[in-house]
Design an enzyme around this catalytic site. Structure first.
Site, PDB file in Angstrom:
ATOM      1  CB  ALA A  36      -0.910   0.009   1.228  1.00 31.91           C
ATOM      2  N   GLY A  40      -0.270   1.215   7.597  1.00 29.49           N
ATOM      3  CA  GLY A  40      -1.225   1.294   8.713  1.00 29.49           C
ATOM      4  C   GLY A  40      -2.193   0.122   8.754  1.00 29.49           C
ATOM      5  CB  CYS A  43      -7.428  -2.051  12.370  1.00 30.13           C
ATOM      6  SG  CYS A  43      -7.888  -1.530  14.021  1.00 30.13           S
ATOM      7  CE  LYS A  52     -15.766   1.197  16.135  1.00 31.48           C
ATOM      8  NZ  LYS A  52     -15.626   0.133  15.124  1.00 31.48           N
ATOM      9  CB  ALA A 115       4.162  -9.828  -2.622  1.00 32.41           C
ATOM     10  CB  SER A 146     -11.091  -8.464   3.758  1.00 34.63           C
ATOM     11  OG  SER A 146     -11.220  -7.436   4.728  1.00 34.63           O
ATOM     12  CB  ALA A 186     -24.902  -1.966   7.874  1.00 35.76           C
ATOM     13  CD  GLU A 188     -19.086  -0.224  14.688  1.00 39.66           C
ATOM     14  OE1 GLU A 188     -18.845  -1.022  15.592  1.00 39.66           O
ATOM     15  OE2 GLU A 188     -18.186   0.246  13.951  1.00 39.66           O
ATOM     16  CG  HIS A 450     -23.358  -0.954  45.458  1.00 37.07           C
ATOM     17  ND1 HIS A 450     -24.253  -1.321  44.474  1.00 37.07           N
ATOM     18  CD2 HIS A 450     -24.024  -0.083  46.266  1.00 37.07           C
ATOM     19  CE1 HIS A 450     -25.399  -0.698  44.674  1.00 37.07           C
ATOM     20  NE2 HIS A 450     -25.290   0.052  45.757  1.00 37.07           N
TER      21      HIS A 450
HETATM   22  C1  LIG Z   1     -15.424   0.011   8.875  1.00 33.63           C
HETATM   23  C2  LIG Z   1     -14.743  -1.077   9.659  1.00 33.63           C
HETATM   24  C3  LIG Z   1     -14.698  -0.990  11.037  1.00 33.63           C
HETATM   25  C4  LIG Z   1     -14.064  -1.995  11.762  1.00 33.63           C
HETATM   26  N1  LIG Z   1     -14.053  -1.898  13.128  1.00 33.63           N
HETATM   27  C5  LIG Z   1     -13.477  -2.876  13.863  1.00 33.63           C
HETATM   28  C6  LIG Z   1     -13.447  -2.800  15.268  1.00 33.63           C
HETATM   29  O1  LIG Z   1     -13.931  -1.853  15.865  1.00 33.63           O
HETATM   30  N2  LIG Z   1     -12.851  -3.791  15.957  1.00 33.63           N
HETATM   31  C7  LIG Z   1     -12.294  -4.872  15.330  1.00 33.63           C
HETATM   32  O2  LIG Z   1     -11.779  -5.764  16.003  1.00 33.63           O
HETATM   33  N3  LIG Z   1     -12.301  -4.976  13.974  1.00 33.63           N
HETATM   34  C8  LIG Z   1     -12.872  -4.002  13.235  1.00 33.63           C
HETATM   35  N4  LIG Z   1     -12.868  -4.088  11.874  1.00 33.63           N
HETATM   36  C9  LIG Z   1     -12.196  -5.240  11.249  1.00 33.63           C
HETATM   37  C10 LIG Z   1     -10.670  -5.047  11.246  1.00 33.63           C
HETATM   38  O3  LIG Z   1     -10.350  -3.773  10.714  1.00 33.63           O
HETATM   39  C11 LIG Z   1      -9.992  -6.143  10.421  1.00 33.63           C
HETATM   40  O4  LIG Z   1     -10.414  -7.410  10.912  1.00 33.63           O
HETATM   41  C12 LIG Z   1      -8.476  -6.082  10.507  1.00 33.63           C
HETATM   42  O5  LIG Z   1      -8.015  -4.788  10.256  1.00 33.63           O
HETATM   43  C13 LIG Z   1      -7.852  -7.060   9.495  1.00 33.63           C
HETATM   44  O6  LIG Z   1      -6.438  -7.006   9.574  1.00 33.63           O
HETATM   45  P1  LIG Z   1      -5.564  -7.755   8.454  1.00 33.63           P
HETATM   46  O7  LIG Z   1      -4.154  -7.639   8.889  1.00 33.63           O
HETATM   47  O8  LIG Z   1      -6.098  -9.115   8.219  1.00 33.63           O
HETATM   48  O9  LIG Z   1      -5.811  -6.949   7.122  1.00 33.63           O
HETATM   49  P2  LIG Z   1      -5.332  -5.466   6.687  1.00 33.63           P
HETATM   50  O10 LIG Z   1      -5.195  -4.566   7.841  1.00 33.63           O
HETATM   51  O11 LIG Z   1      -6.263  -5.080   5.578  1.00 33.63           O
HETATM   52  O12 LIG Z   1      -3.866  -5.694   6.108  1.00 33.63           O
HETATM   53  C14 LIG Z   1      -3.602  -6.278   4.872  1.00 33.63           C
HETATM   54  C15 LIG Z   1      -2.423  -5.553   4.247  1.00 33.63           C
HETATM   55  O13 LIG Z   1      -1.947  -6.328   3.159  1.00 33.63           O
HETATM   56  C16 LIG Z   1      -1.514  -5.450   2.136  1.00 33.63           C
HETATM   57  N5  LIG Z   1      -1.527  -6.213   0.880  1.00 33.63           N
HETATM   58  C17 LIG Z   1      -2.587  -6.788   0.271  1.00 33.63           C
HETATM   59  N6  LIG Z   1      -2.207  -7.452  -0.825  1.00 33.63           N
HETATM   60  C18 LIG Z   1      -0.864  -7.300  -0.920  1.00 33.63           C
HETATM   61  C19 LIG Z   1       0.112  -7.764  -1.845  1.00 33.63           C
HETATM   62  N7  LIG Z   1      -0.221  -8.553  -2.864  1.00 33.63           N
HETATM   63  N8  LIG Z   1       1.406  -7.409  -1.647  1.00 33.63           N
HETATM   64  C20 LIG Z   1       1.770  -6.631  -0.587  1.00 33.63           C
HETATM   65  N9  LIG Z   1       0.889  -6.171   0.304  1.00 33.63           N
HETATM   66  C21 LIG Z   1      -0.413  -6.505   0.154  1.00 33.63           C
HETATM   67  C22 LIG Z   1      -2.529  -4.314   2.185  1.00 33.63           C
HETATM   68  O14 LIG Z   1      -2.016  -3.146   1.607  1.00 33.63           O
HETATM   69  C23 LIG Z   1      -2.780  -4.183   3.683  1.00 33.63           C
HETATM   70  O15 LIG Z   1      -1.981  -3.186   4.284  1.00 33.63           O
HETATM   71  C24 LIG Z   1     -13.479  -3.098  11.108  1.00 33.63           C
HETATM   72  C25 LIG Z   1     -13.522  -3.179   9.708  1.00 33.63           C
HETATM   73  C26 LIG Z   1     -14.148  -2.171   8.988  1.00 33.63           C
HETATM   74  C27 LIG Z   1     -14.186  -2.267   7.509  1.00 33.63           C
HETATM   75  N1  LIG Z   2     -17.073  -3.323  15.745  1.00 26.76           N
HETATM   76  C1  LIG Z   2     -16.412  -4.189  15.003  1.00 26.76           C
HETATM   77  O1  LIG Z   2     -15.685  -5.054  15.499  1.00 26.76           O
HETATM   78  C2  LIG Z   2     -16.515  -4.123  13.522  1.00 26.76           C
HETATM   79  C3  LIG Z   2     -17.024  -2.991  12.902  1.00 26.76           C
HETATM   80  C4  LIG Z   2     -17.124  -2.996  11.512  1.00 26.76           C
HETATM   81  C5  LIG Z   2     -16.698  -4.111  10.801  1.00 26.76           C
HETATM   82  N2  LIG Z   2     -16.197  -5.182  11.445  1.00 26.76           N
HETATM   83  C6  LIG Z   2     -15.797  -6.386  10.711  1.00 26.76           C
HETATM   84  O2  LIG Z   2     -15.659  -6.134   9.344  1.00 26.76           O
HETATM   85  C7  LIG Z   2     -16.245  -7.185   8.581  1.00 26.76           C
HETATM   86  C8  LIG Z   2     -17.140  -6.583   7.543  1.00 26.76           C
HETATM   87  O3  LIG Z   2     -18.307  -6.034   8.168  1.00 26.76           O
HETATM   88  P1  LIG Z   2     -19.641  -5.847   7.354  1.00 26.76           P
HETATM   89  O4  LIG Z   2     -20.679  -5.310   8.268  1.00 26.76           O
HETATM   90  O5  LIG Z   2     -19.345  -5.130   6.090  1.00 26.76           O
HETATM   91  O6  LIG Z   2     -19.969  -7.326   6.888  1.00 26.76           O
HETATM   92  P2  LIG Z   2     -20.820  -8.522   7.537  1.00 26.76           P
HETATM   93  O7  LIG Z   2     -20.571  -9.685   6.665  1.00 26.76           O
HETATM   94  O8  LIG Z   2     -20.577  -8.658   8.980  1.00 26.76           O
HETATM   95  O9  LIG Z   2     -22.332  -8.032   7.376  1.00 26.76           O
HETATM   96  C9  LIG Z   2     -22.884  -7.835   6.123  1.00 26.76           C
HETATM   97  C10 LIG Z   2     -24.394  -7.866   6.294  1.00 26.76           C
HETATM   98  O10 LIG Z   2     -24.974  -7.511   5.065  1.00 26.76           O
HETATM   99  C11 LIG Z   2     -26.044  -8.384   4.791  1.00 26.76           C
HETATM  100  N3  LIG Z   2     -26.152  -8.529   3.354  1.00 26.76           N
HETATM  101  C12 LIG Z   2     -25.284  -9.158   2.517  1.00 26.76           C
HETATM  102  N4  LIG Z   2     -25.717  -9.083   1.251  1.00 26.76           N
HETATM  103  C13 LIG Z   2     -26.887  -8.397   1.296  1.00 26.76           C
HETATM  104  C14 LIG Z   2     -27.829  -8.005   0.310  1.00 26.76           C
HETATM  105  N5  LIG Z   2     -27.669  -8.304  -0.981  1.00 26.76           N
HETATM  106  N6  LIG Z   2     -28.916  -7.304   0.698  1.00 26.76           N
HETATM  107  C15 LIG Z   2     -29.101  -6.988   2.004  1.00 26.76           C
HETATM  108  N7  LIG Z   2     -28.249  -7.351   2.983  1.00 26.76           N
HETATM  109  C16 LIG Z   2     -27.159  -8.037   2.630  1.00 26.76           C
HETATM  110  C17 LIG Z   2     -25.691  -9.689   5.469  1.00 26.76           C
HETATM  111  O11 LIG Z   2     -26.856 -10.403   5.813  1.00 26.76           O
HETATM  112  C18 LIG Z   2     -24.920  -9.226   6.690  1.00 26.76           C
HETATM  113  O12 LIG Z   2     -25.748  -9.077   7.810  1.00 26.76           O
HETATM  114  C19 LIG Z   2     -17.026  -8.062   9.525  1.00 26.76           C
HETATM  115  O13 LIG Z   2     -16.491  -9.333   9.602  1.00 26.76           O
HETATM  116  C20 LIG Z   2     -16.944  -7.363  10.852  1.00 26.76           C
HETATM  117  O14 LIG Z   2     -16.698  -8.236  11.912  1.00 26.76           O
HETATM  118  C21 LIG Z   2     -16.110  -5.207  12.788  1.00 26.76           C
END
Ligand SMILES: Cc1cc2nc3c(=O)[nH]c(=O)nc-3n(C[C@H](O)[C@H](O)[C@H](O)COP(=O)(O)OP(=O)(O)OC[C@H]3O[C@@H](n4cnc5c(N)ncnc54)[C@H](O)[C@@H]3O)c2cc1C
Ligand SMILES: NC(=O)c1ccc[n+]([C@@H]2O[C@H](COP(=O)([O-])OP(=O)(O)OC[C@H]3O[C@@H](n4cnc5c(N)ncnc54)[C@H](O)[C@@H]3O)[C@@H](O)[C@H]2O)c1
Length: 486
Positions: A36, A40, A43, A52, A115, A146, A186, A188, A450
């Protein structure tokens, strides 16, 4: 050609950083490849931390709105979306700078390149300036994360939509918003926007929001959302999307009838997909299932020298699991590369938690009622409502309940669910107890200050302890029970 590394980690997010740090600490010659432009990971840059920060702003707004209950007269206030986003961006930059520092100064080498596998033992690296080189390693950890799943309706790409990546670059609030999906992203974002005065409707495919939670917990959030004016369309199938003048329109089918929703903007939150594009995974020869690499409990893929961790394996896409999987994968890859054979470290999902940071917060830990039912596992379940709890009444946060799941014979705590104030914090006491296989009786006997929110956990624990004791002995232990303190 780069030198032969013991461990090559692909991806520098939560999972990849944990893997590289752990592999290097085990003495392995380790490299982390990150493609990237900005360091970072999800997350920090677009996931946990910005959302958050935004939710904290909308929470403050809500507190001002409810000020009268606490004896204040508050004047109407105006939300400055740009200022709210600016605060989130400032915090994100600080967190990202820390992570950047950790990646650059870690005990492993950092290479900024994209990579792709050439064969099971070699990566082709493409640098930002277009130059290429090859990298060989004895073992690999895939931690590429993802990406947002493609829109479920192709027309959405034509009319445009917001999502959790692009929302952070917006400057103006829409007047109305249709949120597609009912998961953590959705819910949040729906509450964030609704609290800032946007008219929000949500379309969820399943019968409830938050499909991985027990439906009694989801129901608390659904009620709260309706009370805040969010329109919920559950059990809905999307039919089409299009424009309606200046507005955007979604058609859906619900209970056999077509409905049409119109709003200024659409927010896509229907899930995420493993990020494997351009990785040329077929050259690595590993098997996929539902587009994710198949892994065993050691985080090993079907190629024994390639491990995977984090969102890319799609098991539980949350950070604490990404970090744990990264540590397991990193340690095992290092052991294998250095010939320090078994025993390899195993993942344990018994203590998996999930928290959604809406108000009320929703949290789950370990076994859910739905999973217990599906597995035919007998469990004792006890609940206690916040509406009956002194500290919750003092805080004016009485929505929701706590519930505990326990083994009926031993009373061992197996799982928990909380919908209510500070659920994200309260759940951790239970995590500590489950980690040492504590019983409901152990929890009931623990001193709790308490008045605190935490003491609510002792009430369902007492109920379970009583029922377990009654099961074991014909003499009723009811005379020993404590009444909940108010
Ligand atoms: C809106 C949102 C809110 C969230 N809130 C929370 C939360 O409150 N609490 C919680 O626990 N989780 C939360 N999550 C989920 C959490 O962010 C993810 O589970 C976590 O960040 C995944 O970490 P990762 O290391 O697997 O992936 P990433 O952090 O996505 O890291 C993957 C890295 O791989 C790199 N990469 C990809 N392909 C290649 C390649 N071919 N060559 C070199 N580099 C590459 C990318 O650039 C990236 O930096 C949230 C997710 C979203 C979308
Ligand atoms: N507080 C947290 O820890 C936090 C916050 C945000 C995201 N995340 C993580 O990020 C990942 C992605 O979150 P997310 O909310 O995008 O995905 P998710 O897979 O958790 O939820 C997607 C939702 O969309 C619905 N859906 C899917 N296709 C649909 C359609 N065609 N029409 C209507 N509804 C449909 C599903 O039924 C599901 O409930 C999750 O695994 C989640 O754990 C975590």
């Amino acid at each position: 050609m780069e030198p032969l590394f013991d461990v090559a980690v692909i991806g520098g997010g939560s999972a990849g950083f944990a893997a590289a740090r752990t592999a290097a600490a085990s003495g392995a010659h380790t490299v982390l490849v990150e493609g990237a432009e900005r360091l970072g990971g999800l997350c920090i840059l677009a996931g946990c931390m910005p959302t958050k920060a935004l939710l904290e702003s909308s929470r403050r707004w809500q507190a001002i709105r409810e000020a009268q209950e606490f004896g204040f007269e508050a004047r109407p206030i105006r939300a400055d979306f740009s200022a709210i986003l600016a605060r989130a961006h400032r915090l994100v930059s600080e967190f990202a700078a820390d992570r950047q520092n950790d990646l650059i100064h870690g005990d492993f080498r950092l290479i900024r390149a994209h990579a792709a596998f050439v064969d099971p033992h070699q990566l082709a690296l493409t640098y930002p300036d277009g130059q290429q080189s090859l990298l060989r390693a004895k073992t690999f950890v895939l931690a590429t994360g993802s990406r947002i799943s493609h829109p479920p309706l192709p027309e959405l790409s034509e009319i445009g939509f917001w999502d959790s990546d692009t929302v952070l670059e917006k400057t103006e609030l829409p007047e109305s918003l249709i949120v597609l999906g009912g998961g953590p992203v959705a819910t949040e974002y729906a509450q964030f926007f609704a609290r800032l005065g946007v008219a929000v409707s949500m379309i969820q495919r399943g019968p409830h929001l938050l499909k991985r939670f027990d439906s009694d917990l989801s129901a608390v959030l659904e009620e709260a959302f309706r009370d805040e004016g969010i329109e919920l369309f559950t059990n809905a199938s999307l039919v089409s999307a299009g424009r309606s003048g200046e507005q955007k329109r979604i058609r859906l089918v619900r209970h056999g009838a077509i409905q049409e929703l119109v709003a200024e903007e659409i927010f896509l939150a229907t899930g995420r997909t493993p990020a494997l594009e351009r990785l040329h995974l077929s050259a690595a020869g590993i098997d996929l299932c539902q587009r994710a690499p198949v892994v065993d409990s050691q985080m090993r893929t079907t190629m024994p020298h390639i491990f995977a961790a984090g969102d890319v394996v799609g098991i539980e896409e949350v950070v604490h699991i990404a970090v744990l999987q990264g540590e397991v994968a990193g340690e095992n890859a290092a052991r294998q590369a250095r010939g320090v054979g078994p025993p390899f470290r195993q993942m344990d999902y018994r203590l998996t938690m999930e928290v959604v940071f809406t108000e009320p917060e929703i949290a789950r830990l370990g076994l859910t009622e739905a999973a217990a039912r599906q597995a035919g596992r007998p469990t004792l379940v006890a609940r206690y409502p916040f509406a009956d709890h002194g500290k919750a009444l003092l805080k004016g946060m009485t929505r929701g309940f706590v519930k505990l799941l326990a083994d009926p014979e031993s009373g061992e705590l197996l799982g928990a669910g909380i919908a209510g104030p500070e659920a994200s914090e309260l759940i951790h006491e239970l995590t500590a107890l489950l980690s040492v296989h504590a019983t409901a009786d152990d929890l009931a006997r623990l001193p709790h200050y308490h008045p605190t929110l935490s003491e609510i956990l002792t009430y369902p624990a007492e109920e379970i302890a009583r029922r377990v004791a009654a099961f074991r002995s014909p003499v009723s232990p009811d005379s020993e029970s404590r009444e909940p303190t108010a």
